[in-house]
Design a protein around this motif. Structure first.
Motif, mmCIF file in Angstrom:
data_model
loop_
_atom_site.group_PDB
_atom_site.id
_atom_site.type_symbol
_atom_site.label_atom_id
_atom_site.label_comp_id
_atom_site.label_asym_id
_atom_site.label_seq_id
_atom_site.Cartn_x
_atom_site.Cartn_y
_atom_site.Cartn_z
ATOM 1 N N ALA A 41 59.122 78.041 95.046
ATOM 2 C CA ALA A 41 59.277 78.069 93.673
ATOM 3 C C ALA A 41 58.057 78.478 93.016
ATOM 4 C CB ALA A 41 59.425 76.447 93.192
ATOM 5 N N VAL A 42 56.905 78.471 93.477
ATOM 6 C CA VAL A 42 55.653 78.778 92.996
ATOM 7 C C VAL A 42 55.750 80.583 92.811
ATOM 8 C CG1 VAL A 42 53.334 79.523 92.945
ATOM 9 C CG2 VAL A 42 54.108 77.167 92.964
ATOM 10 N N ARG A 43 56.068 81.157 94.110
ATOM 11 C CA ARG A 43 56.411 82.437 94.125
ATOM 12 C C ARG A 43 57.454 83.120 93.270
ATOM 13 N NH1 ARG A 43 55.466 80.887 99.529
ATOM 14 N NH2 ARG A 43 57.434 80.782 100.005
ATOM 15 N N ARG A 44 58.588 82.458 93.359
ATOM 16 C CA ARG A 44 59.652 82.792 92.441
ATOM 17 C C ARG A 44 59.234 82.540 90.848
ATOM 18 N NH1 ARG A 44 62.513 79.324 95.684
ATOM 19 N NH2 ARG A 44 62.602 77.822 94.035
ATOM 20 N N SER A 45 58.348 81.962 90.393
ATOM 21 C CA SER A 45 58.159 81.662 88.883
ATOM 22 C C SER A 45 56.789 82.058 88.390
ATOM 23 C CB SER A 45 58.291 80.193 88.674
ATOM 24 O OG SER A 45 57.262 79.416 89.203
ATOM 25 N N ARG A 46 56.146 82.817 89.347
ATOM 26 C CA ARG A 46 54.711 83.273 88.910
ATOM 27 C C ARG A 46 54.551 83.782 87.815
ATOM 28 N NH1 ARG A 46 52.688 85.246 93.885
ATOM 29 N NH2 ARG A 46 51.927 83.167 94.421
ATOM 30 N N LEU A 48 56.667 84.214 85.328
ATOM 31 C CA LEU A 48 56.997 83.420 83.972
ATOM 32 C C LEU A 48 56.098 82.436 83.487
ATOM 33 C CD1 LEU A 48 59.212 82.114 82.345
ATOM 34 C CD2 LEU A 48 59.840 80.566 83.874
ATOM 35 N N HIS A 49 55.394 81.774 84.533
ATOM 36 C CA HIS A 49 54.161 80.803 84.122
ATOM 37 C C HIS A 49 52.775 81.420 83.655
ATOM 38 C CE1 HIS A 49 57.210 78.107 85.950
ATOM 39 N NE2 HIS A 49 57.054 77.338 84.846
ATOM 40 N N ARG A 50 52.550 82.235 84.299
ATOM 41 C CA ARG A 50 50.880 82.975 84.190
ATOM 42 C C ARG A 50 51.022 83.534 82.802
ATOM 43 N NH1 ARG A 50 48.158 84.533 90.001
ATOM 44 N NH2 ARG A 50 48.451 82.665 90.590
ATOM 45 N N PRO A 51 50.112 83.666 82.013
ATOM 46 C CA PRO A 51 48.653 83.054 82.335
ATOM 47 C C PRO A 51 48.400 81.468 82.099
ATOM 48 C CG PRO A 51 48.678 84.131 80.105
ATOM 49 C CD PRO A 51 50.129 84.184 80.748
ATOM 50 N N TRP A 52 49.637 80.796 81.650
ATOM 51 C CA TRP A 52 49.543 79.245 81.023
ATOM 52 C C TRP A 52 49.224 78.648 82.101
ATOM 53 C CZ3 TRP A 52 53.348 82.662 79.466
ATOM 54 C CH2 TRP A 52 53.157 83.213 78.080
ATOM 55 N N VAL A 53 49.953 78.797 83.461
ATOM 56 C CA VAL A 53 49.889 77.724 84.510
ATOM 57 C C VAL A 53 49.539 78.583 85.726
ATOM 58 C CG1 VAL A 53 51.198 76.333 85.807
ATOM 59 C CG2 VAL A 53 51.696 76.206 83.507
ATOM 60 N N VAL A 54 48.593 77.879 86.507
ATOM 61 C CA VAL A 54 48.250 78.459 87.521
ATOM 62 C C VAL A 54 48.481 77.607 88.766
ATOM 63 C CG1 VAL A 54 46.673 79.858 89.171
ATOM 64 C CG2 VAL A 54 46.709 80.232 86.617
ATOM 65 N N ASP A 57 48.950 77.984 95.136
ATOM 66 C CA ASP A 57 49.792 79.063 95.751
ATOM 67 C C ASP A 57 49.654 79.128 97.258
ATOM 68 O OD1 ASP A 57 47.577 80.360 95.577
ATOM 69 O OD2 ASP A 57 48.271 82.063 94.583
ATOM 70 N N SER A 58 49.182 78.484 97.957
ATOM 71 C CA SER A 58 48.790 78.229 99.483
ATOM 72 C C SER A 58 49.101 76.998 99.919
ATOM 73 C CB SER A 58 47.573 79.070 99.854
ATOM 74 O OG SER A 58 46.402 78.159 99.412
ATOM 75 N N LEU A 59 49.393 76.852 101.312
ATOM 76 C CA LEU A 59 49.378 75.540 101.916
ATOM 77 C C LEU A 59 48.069 74.837 101.660
ATOM 78 C CD1 LEU A 59 51.132 73.508 103.345
ATOM 79 C CD2 LEU A 59 50.432 74.509 105.453
ATOM 80 N N ALA A 60 47.002 75.533 101.739
ATOM 81 C CA ALA A 60 45.459 74.766 101.808
ATOM 82 C C ALA A 60 45.655 74.419 100.086
ATOM 83 C CB ALA A 60 44.458 75.686 102.034
ATOM 84 N N ALA A 61 45.889 75.132 99.241
ATOM 85 C CA ALA A 61 45.760 74.694 97.752
ATOM 86 C C ALA A 61 46.485 73.738 97.394
ATOM 87 C CB ALA A 61 45.911 75.754 96.919
ATOM 88 N N TYR A 62 47.755 73.780 98.065
ATOM 89 C CA TYR A 62 48.819 72.580 97.906
ATOM 90 C C TYR A 62 48.192 71.044 98.576
ATOM 91 C CZ TYR A 62 53.159 69.848 97.761
ATOM 92 O OH TYR A 62 54.104 68.694 97.454
#
Length: 80
Positions: A41-46, A48-54, A57-62
């Motif tokens: 979902a993050v990849r599909r909506s990147r 749309l949401h940037r620069p407001w929401v980051v 976007d990786s398994l480690a970050a999740y």
């Protein structure tokens, strides 16, 4: 007399509310097992949401995000 306040209410058009209908939006606490769906979902909506929401976007970050939510200082929900 209606069985509940909602049973007597209607939508903006005056239609009766069907109490059996599922909510259009639900909130869920993030879980480790949701990582693949979340990251897709993050990849599909990147765009749309940037620069407001980051979002993570990786398994480690999740995983870091999930660990942060396990503390008393943070609270997070997914809008489904």
């Amino acid at each position: 007399m209606p069985s509940s306040p909602r049973a007597a209410s209607g939508d903006a058009k005056g239609d009766r509310v069907d109490e059996r209908r599922q909510p259009a939006v639900t909130l869920r606490r993030p879980e480790a097992g949701m990582a693949s769906r979340f990251l897709a979902a993050v990849r599909r909506s990147r765009d749309l949401h940037r620069p407001w929401v980051v979002a993570p976007d990786s398994l480690a970050a999740y995983r870091s995000y999930i660990e942060r939510l396990e503390t008393d200082q943070y609270l997070g929900y997914f809008v489904m």
